[in-house]
Design a protein around this motif. Sequence first.
Motif, PDB file in Angstrom:
ATOM      1  N   GLN A 103      47.303-124.293 119.091  1.00  0.00           N
ATOM      2  CA  GLN A 103      46.008-123.564 118.205  1.00  0.00           C
ATOM      3  C   GLN A 103      44.847-123.741 118.974  1.00  0.00           C
ATOM      4  O   GLN A 103      44.463-124.982 119.520  1.00  0.00           O
ATOM      5  CB  GLN A 103      45.480-123.878 116.815  1.00  0.00           C
ATOM      6  CG  GLN A 103      46.709-124.209 115.956  1.00  0.00           C
ATOM      7  CD  GLN A 103      46.618-124.720 114.573  1.00  0.00           C
ATOM      8  OE1 GLN A 103      45.882-125.458 114.225  1.00  0.00           O
ATOM      9  NE2 GLN A 103      47.122-123.856 112.964  1.00  0.00           N
ATOM     10  N   ASN A 104      44.469-122.485 119.193  1.00  0.00           N
ATOM     11  CA  ASN A 104      42.802-122.556 120.326  1.00  0.00           C
ATOM     12  C   ASN A 104      42.014-121.345 119.698  1.00  0.00           C
ATOM     13  O   ASN A 104      42.315-120.805 119.497  1.00  0.00           O
ATOM     14  CB  ASN A 104      43.615-121.797 121.795  1.00  0.00           C
ATOM     15  CG  ASN A 104      42.451-122.222 122.504  1.00  0.00           C
ATOM     16  OD1 ASN A 104      41.055-122.231 122.060  1.00  0.00           O
ATOM     17  ND2 ASN A 104      42.615-122.085 123.708  1.00  0.00           N
ATOM     18  N   GLY A 105      41.725-121.823 118.903  1.00  0.00           N
ATOM     19  CA  GLY A 105      40.052-120.990 118.229  1.00  0.00           C
ATOM     20  C   GLY A 105      38.916-122.172 117.327  1.00  0.00           C
ATOM     21  O   GLY A 105      38.882-123.596 117.325  1.00  0.00           O
ATOM     22  N   VAL A 106      38.783-121.441 116.004  1.00  0.00           N
ATOM     23  CA  VAL A 106      37.909-121.996 115.371  1.00  0.00           C
ATOM     24  C   VAL A 106      38.225-122.463 114.445  1.00  0.00           C
ATOM     25  O   VAL A 106      39.649-121.396 113.766  1.00  0.00           O
ATOM     26  CB  VAL A 106      36.958-120.932 115.220  1.00  0.00           C
ATOM     27  CG1 VAL A 106      35.246-121.735 114.328  1.00  0.00           C
ATOM     28  CG2 VAL A 106      35.824-121.043 116.281  1.00  0.00           C
ATOM     29  N   ALA A 107      38.368-123.644 112.970  1.00  0.00           N
ATOM     30  CA  ALA A 107      38.658-123.527 112.073  1.00  0.00           C
ATOM     31  C   ALA A 107      39.631-123.579 111.238  1.00  0.00           C
ATOM     32  O   ALA A 107      40.361-123.469 110.784  1.00  0.00           O
ATOM     33  CB  ALA A 107      37.726-123.115 110.968  1.00  0.00           C
ATOM     34  N   HIS A 108      40.894-124.493 112.397  1.00  0.00           N
ATOM     35  CA  HIS A 108      42.305-124.139 112.068  1.00  0.00           C
ATOM     36  C   HIS A 108      43.018-125.698 111.758  1.00  0.00           C
ATOM     37  O   HIS A 108      42.785-126.494 111.504  1.00  0.00           O
ATOM     38  CB  HIS A 108      43.346-124.538 113.404  1.00  0.00           C
ATOM     39  CG  HIS A 108      42.503-123.952 114.932  1.00  0.00           C
ATOM     40  ND1 HIS A 108      42.853-121.930 114.844  1.00  0.00           N
ATOM     41  CD2 HIS A 108      41.938-124.042 116.141  1.00  0.00           C
ATOM     42  CE1 HIS A 108      42.253-121.453 115.615  1.00  0.00           C
ATOM     43  NE2 HIS A 108      41.983-122.464 116.934  1.00  0.00           N
ATOM     44  N   ILE A 109      43.628-125.386 110.581  1.00  0.00           N
ATOM     45  CA  ILE A 109      44.446-126.549 109.609  1.00  0.00           C
ATOM     46  C   ILE A 109      46.028-125.874 110.307  1.00  0.00           C
ATOM     47  O   ILE A 109      46.752-125.206 110.809  1.00  0.00           O
ATOM     48  CB  ILE A 109      44.414-125.615 108.881  1.00  0.00           C
ATOM     49  CG1 ILE A 109      42.923-126.288 108.332  1.00  0.00           C
ATOM     50  CG2 ILE A 109      45.355-127.174 107.853  1.00  0.00           C
ATOM     51  CD1 ILE A 109      43.200-126.168 106.841  1.00  0.00           C
ATOM     52  N   ALA A 110      46.996-127.364 110.369  1.00  0.00           N
ATOM     53  CA  ALA A 110      48.163-127.092 111.738  1.00  0.00           C
ATOM     54  C   ALA A 110      48.631-127.831 110.717  1.00  0.00           C
ATOM     55  O   ALA A 110      48.379-129.398 110.310  1.00  0.00           O
ATOM     56  CB  ALA A 110      48.367-127.820 112.802  1.00  0.00           C
TER      57      ALA A 110
END
Length: 256
Positions: free
Chosen positions: A182-189
């Motif tokens: 993930q590359n960006g804002v406000a991610h959840i994995a």
Amino acid sequence: MPNRLIQAVLITALPGFLPLTGVAQEQSELGFVSAQIEQIGEDISVEIVHEGRENATLVIQDGTDLTADVQISGNGNTGRRDPNEITQEGAGSTAIVAIEGDSNQFEILQRGHDGDPANNEALVNILGDANTIEVVQINRFGETYFNSASISQIGEENVASVIQELSPEALAAGGNLAAIDQNGVAHIARIVQGGADNSALIEQSGNGNLGTIIQQGNGLAAALYQDGTGLEYTINQPGCVIGTGCGPVTVTQTGP
């Protein structure tokens, strides 16, 4: 919708236009196109190309050597289904999803028939905004069969989840492989794995990231890399089996 035996289908869905074959269509207003297809048989595949806005996709496949390739370029692509969905049930399943757009959502479910072997593979690439993806892979047979999932998200507000299950009788040879980038804002994995020679990887770059890798038994290997603000991580490995080893755990966090 009646079952269909289709070896290969290419669907191109453009705003205001209907595909010619192999699909049940709805169009209630200009710019809304829905692609829905059900396939049963051997060596079957479908390729769906959405170019437009508010498109929706539903693919159901049952048999052996299943392939679904979905390419979406547009805007609110969830349409009337929330989320879009690919369901594959059989001996070998491959799902490929490429999304370039805005508020896309997608679910992928892959599983073998009860008591049958299965190789499940899911490849997802998302370039956009508020995208959500969930991959569920279930394989209840054998040592030489596997679940493999790879998710890449570049954008804002993305959420990714992978759930994999493998028969507890399969030890070193069978496996669950999962990777989320993930590359960006406000991610959840979130990755959850069960059984055999597991490997899980989460890579995040941006703001508001939250990791989580949970593995259940046997070969266990996990790595998590985070870079940004509001970072959290959870790696939970309940145990391993002597003879298959316990994989290393790597966690790297940098900067607020």
